[in-house]
Design an enzyme around this catalytic site. Structure first.
Site, PDB file in Angstrom:
ATOM      1  N   CYS A  70       9.371 -53.634  37.982  1.00 19.31           N
ATOM      2  CA  CYS A  70       7.827 -53.342  38.388  1.00 19.31           C
ATOM      3  C   CYS A  70       7.186 -54.285  39.485  1.00 19.31           C
ATOM      4  O   CYS A  70       6.437 -53.679  40.288  1.00 19.31           O
ATOM      5  CB  CYS A  70       6.939 -52.825  37.144  1.00 19.31           C
ATOM      6  SG  CYS A  70       7.572 -53.868  35.726  1.00 19.31           S
ATOM      7  N   ARG A  99      17.445 -61.079  30.950  1.00 17.35           N
ATOM      8  CA  ARG A  99      16.542 -61.525  30.090  1.00 17.35           C
ATOM      9  C   ARG A  99      17.092 -62.518  28.855  1.00 17.35           C
ATOM     10  O   ARG A  99      18.291 -62.212  28.624  1.00 17.35           O
ATOM     11  CB  ARG A  99      16.233 -60.138  29.309  1.00 17.35           C
ATOM     12  CG  ARG A  99      15.294 -59.121  30.126  1.00 17.35           C
ATOM     13  CD  ARG A  99      14.919 -57.890  29.488  1.00 17.35           C
ATOM     14  NE  ARG A  99      14.300 -57.070  30.355  1.00 17.35           N
ATOM     15  CZ  ARG A  99      13.844 -55.642  30.139  1.00 17.35           C
ATOM     16  NH1 ARG A  99      13.933 -55.452  28.768  1.00 17.35           N
ATOM     17  NH2 ARG A  99      13.387 -54.913  31.022  1.00 17.35           N
ATOM     18  N   GLN A 117      19.021 -51.527  35.396  1.00 19.41           N
ATOM     19  CA  GLN A 117      18.306 -50.195  35.031  1.00 19.41           C
ATOM     20  C   GLN A 117      18.274 -49.275  36.137  1.00 19.41           C
ATOM     21  O   GLN A 117      18.040 -49.641  37.242  1.00 19.41           O
ATOM     22  CB  GLN A 117      16.852 -50.888  34.722  1.00 19.41           C
ATOM     23  CG  GLN A 117      16.671 -51.802  33.438  1.00 19.41           C
ATOM     24  CD  GLN A 117      15.327 -52.255  33.360  1.00 19.41           C
ATOM     25  OE1 GLN A 117      14.536 -52.636  34.277  1.00 19.41           O
ATOM     26  NE2 GLN A 117      14.446 -51.993  32.223  1.00 19.41           N
ATOM     27  N   ASP A 119      15.868 -47.705  37.485  1.00 16.08           N
ATOM     28  CA  ASP A 119      14.464 -47.888  37.342  1.00 16.08           C
ATOM     29  C   ASP A 119      13.706 -47.165  38.167  1.00 16.08           C
ATOM     30  O   ASP A 119      14.194 -47.087  39.474  1.00 16.08           O
ATOM     31  CB  ASP A 119      14.100 -49.404  37.308  1.00 16.08           C
ATOM     32  CG  ASP A 119      12.942 -49.896  36.376  1.00 16.08           C
ATOM     33  OD1 ASP A 119      12.280 -48.970  35.851  1.00 16.08           O
ATOM     34  OD2 ASP A 119      12.535 -50.909  36.345  1.00 16.08           O
ATOM     35  N   HIS A 121       9.304 -46.312  39.606  1.00 14.53           N
ATOM     36  CA  HIS A 121       7.851 -46.596  39.387  1.00 14.53           C
ATOM     37  C   HIS A 121       7.156 -45.421  40.277  1.00 14.53           C
ATOM     38  O   HIS A 121       7.500 -45.295  41.417  1.00 14.53           O
ATOM     39  CB  HIS A 121       7.330 -48.002  39.746  1.00 14.53           C
ATOM     40  CG  HIS A 121       7.882 -48.925  38.772  1.00 14.53           C
ATOM     41  ND1 HIS A 121       9.142 -49.562  38.876  1.00 14.53           N
ATOM     42  CD2 HIS A 121       7.396 -49.281  37.572  1.00 14.53           C
ATOM     43  CE1 HIS A 121       9.461 -50.388  38.084  1.00 14.53           C
ATOM     44  NE2 HIS A 121       8.417 -50.231  37.155  1.00 14.53           N
ATOM     45  N   LYS A 205       4.601 -45.868  25.569  1.00 13.68           N
ATOM     46  CA  LYS A 205       5.864 -45.328  26.195  1.00 13.68           C
ATOM     47  C   LYS A 205       6.211 -44.018  25.402  1.00 13.68           C
ATOM     48  O   LYS A 205       5.895 -43.792  24.227  1.00 13.68           O
ATOM     49  CB  LYS A 205       7.104 -46.319  25.897  1.00 13.68           C
ATOM     50  CG  LYS A 205       6.918 -47.777  26.495  1.00 13.68           C
ATOM     51  CD  LYS A 205       8.137 -48.408  26.239  1.00 13.68           C
ATOM     52  CE  LYS A 205       8.323 -48.888  24.859  1.00 13.68           C
ATOM     53  NZ  LYS A 205       9.806 -49.724  24.585  1.00 13.68           N
ATOM     54  N   HIS A 251       6.192 -45.869  34.944  1.00 13.23           N
ATOM     55  CA  HIS A 251       7.429 -46.623  34.736  1.00 13.23           C
ATOM     56  C   HIS A 251       8.407 -45.765  34.126  1.00 13.23           C
ATOM     57  O   HIS A 251       8.235 -45.173  32.941  1.00 13.23           O
ATOM     58  CB  HIS A 251       7.381 -47.712  33.808  1.00 13.23           C
ATOM     59  CG  HIS A 251       6.250 -48.952  34.270  1.00 13.23           C
ATOM     60  ND1 HIS A 251       6.543 -50.428  34.545  1.00 13.23           N
ATOM     61  CD2 HIS A 251       5.073 -48.850  34.242  1.00 13.23           C
ATOM     62  CE1 HIS A 251       5.508 -50.441  35.122  1.00 13.23           C
ATOM     63  NE2 HIS A 251       4.364 -49.866  34.582  1.00 13.23           N
TER      64      HIS A 251
END
Length: 287
Positions: A70, A99, A117, A119, A121, A205, A251
């Protein structure tokens, strides 16, 4: 370690999601793997997520190996003044993140320290929020249906009301974000369960929980509403009134972790994939 067949499967799944994101008008980007500590301090990750961050130092400056995508996408949005006519802006990335998970929690492809991910946004006006959120729900449900995932639970993940120090942002912003998720889930007719304490530190979420062969729930798809990071990074767009306004961030990751999704997919099919997913589709046997 991805061997040939596994990596072929990974690339097929990634290409499938790439086609979907292009149909929904996302712009695909790539952001750096290592970013300066100051960026993570501003986003709140350094304070609220630090135990999960791998760090490194170069020339007396401290950097984080990104645990999330992000802040990088925020940097891209911040390049140049945006108009309300530009919104929504949908930025996607197959972002590799690291992580520092405790060694005792690592588990096959289900929980790893380095994963990808799918991912994205979405930066939108408050008026666009529900429609954009619902469009992401459509993507998740389409993907699950196409791959035969029918046994899943839709979970609204809220913050722990008794431990608000774990989170960033005002009560007002959290209430707006939580209400938006509940409205969108109701409009889509989703049967949901509410779990307190499962929110991200910056916002609530909608999580799609899928069972593995042992009946354990794993989070795959996730959609999050965030009023807080746009404030912390001073994100703005020029409205129709010629004044600066604050966008809302969504997200979203329909697969979540590509590695975890593939682990569930392997179990779900027992390795007997549909032809289009099969790494080795044809074998010639000369006799």
């Amino acid at each position: 370690f991805w061997h040939q067949d596994g990596w072929t499967l990974f690339n097929i799944v990634q290409a499938y999601m790439h086609r979907i994101t292009m149909e929904y008008d996302y712009q695909e980007v790539q952001t750096p793997q290592i970013l300066d500590r100051s960026l993570w301090e501003r986003s709140g990750h350094w304070d609220k997520f630090q135990e999960n961050i791998f760090t490194t130092s170069v020339e007396n400056r401290e950097y984080a190996i990104k645990p999330m995508n992000c802040p990088g996408h925020i940097q891209i949005f911040n390049q140049g003044l945006k108009s309300y006519r530009d919104l929504p802006i949908r930025i996607s990335e197959f972002g590799v993140v690291h992580r520092n998970e405790p060694s005792g929690t690592l588990h096959g492809l289900f929980r790893v320290r380095r994963f990808t991910q799918d991912d994205a946004h979405i930066f939108c006006t408050p008026d666009q929020l529900i429609d954009e959120f619902n469009a992401v729900i459509d993507i998740v449900l389409y993907v699950f249906s196409a791959l035969g995932f029918e046994d899943f639970t839709t979970q609204i993940s809220l913050r722990d009301p008794d431990n608000k120090d774990k989170y960033i942002g005002s009560d007002e912003n959290w209430e707006k974000a939580e209400n938006a998720i509940m409205i969108a889930a109701k409009e889509k007719g989703l049967k949901t369960v509410v779990e307190y304490g499962e929110a991200a530190f910056y916002g609530p979420k909608l999580d799609f929980m899928v069972k593995d062969v042992l009946g354990r729930n794993w989070q795959l798809g996730t959609i999050q509403v965030d009023y807080t990071l746009p404030e912390r990074f001073d994100l703005t767009y020029k409205g129709s009134d010629n004044q600066l306004h604050r966008p809302v961030m969504i997200h979203r990751a329909p697969f979540g972790s590509m590695e975890r999704f593939i682990a569930i997919l392997i179990e779900h099919t027992g390795g007997n994939f549909p032809l289009w997913l099969t790494p080795e589709q044809v074998i010639l046997l000369p006799i």
